[in-house]
Enzyme design. Sequence first.
Site, PDB file in Angstrom:
ATOM      1  N   GLY B  86       0.791  -1.224   0.000  1.00 27.67           N
ATOM      2  CA  GLY B  86       0.000   0.000   0.000  1.00 27.67           C
ATOM      3  C   GLY B  86       0.826   1.278   0.000  1.00 27.67           C
ATOM      4  O   GLY B  86       0.289   2.351  -0.173  1.00 27.67           O
ATOM      5  N   CYS B 296     -27.636  -9.012 -17.348  1.00 30.27           N
ATOM      6  CA  CYS B 296     -26.995  -8.698 -18.619  1.00 30.27           C
ATOM      7  C   CYS B 296     -27.900  -9.131 -19.766  1.00 30.27           C
ATOM      8  O   CYS B 296     -28.404 -10.258 -19.773  1.00 30.27           O
ATOM      9  CB  CYS B 296     -25.642  -9.413 -18.697  1.00 30.27           C
ATOM     10  SG  CYS B 296     -24.878  -9.301 -20.327  1.00 30.27           S
ATOM     11  N   CYS B 299     -25.979 -12.233 -21.699  1.00 30.94           N
ATOM     12  CA  CYS B 299     -25.739 -13.544 -21.099  1.00 30.94           C
ATOM     13  C   CYS B 299     -26.641 -13.837 -19.911  1.00 30.94           C
ATOM     14  O   CYS B 299     -26.662 -14.954 -19.406  1.00 30.94           O
ATOM     15  CB  CYS B 299     -24.264 -13.678 -20.688  1.00 30.94           C
ATOM     16  SG  CYS B 299     -23.815 -12.657 -19.273  1.00 30.94           S
ATOM     17  N   CYS B 333     -22.832  -6.940 -19.249  1.00 30.02           N
ATOM     18  CA  CYS B 333     -21.642  -7.234 -18.465  1.00 30.02           C
ATOM     19  C   CYS B 333     -20.536  -6.279 -18.895  1.00 30.02           C
ATOM     20  O   CYS B 333     -20.347  -6.024 -20.079  1.00 30.02           O
ATOM     21  CB  CYS B 333     -21.142  -8.646 -18.733  1.00 30.02           C
ATOM     22  SG  CYS B 333     -22.077  -9.900 -17.899  1.00 30.02           S
ATOM     23  N   CYS B 339     -18.343 -12.412 -20.245  1.00 27.71           N
ATOM     24  CA  CYS B 339     -19.707 -12.382 -20.798  1.00 27.71           C
ATOM     25  C   CYS B 339     -19.811 -13.368 -21.966  1.00 27.71           C
ATOM     26  O   CYS B 339     -20.793 -14.099 -22.091  1.00 27.71           O
ATOM     27  CB  CYS B 339     -20.054 -10.968 -21.253  1.00 27.71           C
ATOM     28  SG  CYS B 339     -21.777 -10.743 -21.720  1.00 27.71           S
TER      29      CYS B 339
END
Lengths: 276, 388
Positions: B86, B296, B299, B333, B339
């Site tokens: 970090g 979606c 899909c 998606c 997807c």
Amino acid sequence: MTLLSATGLQTVYGEGCSRCIESTGDRAGTNQCPHCGSVVACAEADLSVREGEVLGIVGESGSGKSSLAEQLALERDPDATTTGMVDYDGYDGNLLAVDYETRHDLRTSDIALVHQHIRDGLNPEFTGGGNVAEKLLSAGWRSYEDVRDRVQELFEATEIPVDRMDDPTSTYSGGMQRRVQIARALATDPELVVLDEPTTGLDVSVQARVLDMFRQVQREEGVACVVVSHDLGVVRLLADRTLVMRHGHIVESGLTDRVMEDPHHEYTQTLINSVI
Amino acid sequence: MTDQIMTDEPPETVEYQLRTADESSVATDGGTTVSSDTVDGETDAVDATLDALESDGLSGYNYAYLDEHTKREVRRSMLKAVAIPGHQVPYASRPMPLARGWGTGGIQASLSILGPDDRFKVIDQGADESVNAANIRRLAENTAEIETTTDTTDADLIQTRHRIPEEVLTDDQILVLQVPITDALRKVDPSDAANRRRHAHKNYGKMWVHLYENVVEWGEINISSRYPTMVGGRYLMDPSPIPRWDVPKLDDADNLFVFAAGREARIYAVPPHTDVEPLAFSDREFTVERFGGQSCHACGSTDTYLVEVSEEAGDTDRETNNTDREFETRYACNDSSFCAKRRENPELPKDHHLDRGGVDWGPKTASETTGSRKTAAGKTKSPGGEAE
């Protein structure tokens, strides 16, 4: 019981020399060293504050009041050379020698400063509530509702309109900003609050209300206090004991009533006569 | 003295210099009229030089475009970043053949760790097909002789802009994220010097006030991207502009995340199995995006990060030039390669390529979602519940 005691506090702006201290102060009638030109903002200052006690510091502009207060409140000026010893009940060692992190922790939980200038103490872009909340959040509060409740409680205690809590601090009046600073200082129940000129820039009626409010909160919370002011009225109203400063030195100290009624030092006599 | 220099130089260069010198002398002898022969001769010489370069191809470049010193520098910074999760590690960011802010940090990080046996995937906001992603892929293909792929599970190294793939990443994979702004604190204080001091002392009070004021204003924390995130309980990190949806994927992941900023010349990292916690209040929890039970349109997934697309309704007659054409808002998606897989197999879980179950990846684990997909419409998706 003594909460905080300081011995030999000294703040010098400039290079300083071996003759600075003897050539300045009350006897010399100046705070600037004639040999090296350094300004001795305060020197040879000894004081102590008991738990729940209010100590007043009075003196004219440039007498070293703020320098002394800043040292007590762990505020550091990188341009100044400071020496001395501050003993604090809640910390083992010299407060003037602590590292950044300890200093930050102490400033968050134990010792709060109400700055003379609002800009130094508040972030004008944050809301009034946010400024007070910063203290709590820095101290590790992580519940939103708790923070919110505490901020509201402090706003009520310091008589700031609670409806204005979520407005930017820059839209507040001078008196409100001063109250927000006081609310912020009291947020984490500190042991000691240092007020540097708490009434600067306020008109007389607002001054009276801010002082009245502060006196009430101070008594209720039992928090010890150092009040720095050039205004004898402020110190007379708030302080139990008073120090009088001139040319960077403490020239007189005693119970406020004694200092006001029976001033010993010539300067204190002039000061009191000029007011009353 | 001229002879001295010439003997020092390689023979080819000497020849070339001699020839041009001869020709130029011919041109000056000819006076103001420049013969066509001379011009052709000069052009031929330039062409020959260019041809020589051309036949060289990209072998004129070092492997993976960057010189070895640069790669070493970047890798060294990466190691330091892994050692201090970090923390923003400065590195000597080089000029790249595209403008800073277009993924130059990501490219330097990717090219520094790519090897000839690696398979490389580049995504730009979830799509492999974007121009920028395609060009970065091509640069790596041309200079590092690597294979590229669009399949997340197949890639060894994935460079990404603003998304973390839906499919679970493994301990063999590295994700390189492009970062435009490295410091989460810059939102609350523009001074980098002051912010570095805050990081040094873990003094994040100001960021907490920002969150507090966010809740005051909106009733919940509504930071949409660049969500301030605590890494290993020590450093506050800007996780790059990934949506909130992707932030939980950083926590205790199997793979290494490398964040690289070219413009700001900083690299930071989240090593595998690091605690990563988005900042939030105990009674105002971190929430991910909600899609109101939408799925979606291609899909049918309800457990992926969806984006809204405004498209013409399917069977509008273009011939009639009808200006009242209806537009409809559809959800799709964001991760296009996953997807495509879901279109083949709608029940495909996000950890389909792994042997073990119970993988915690993102807002919902694959095992939780496989049963409730499609039927979950109407239910709220986010763990944090509805807005207040």
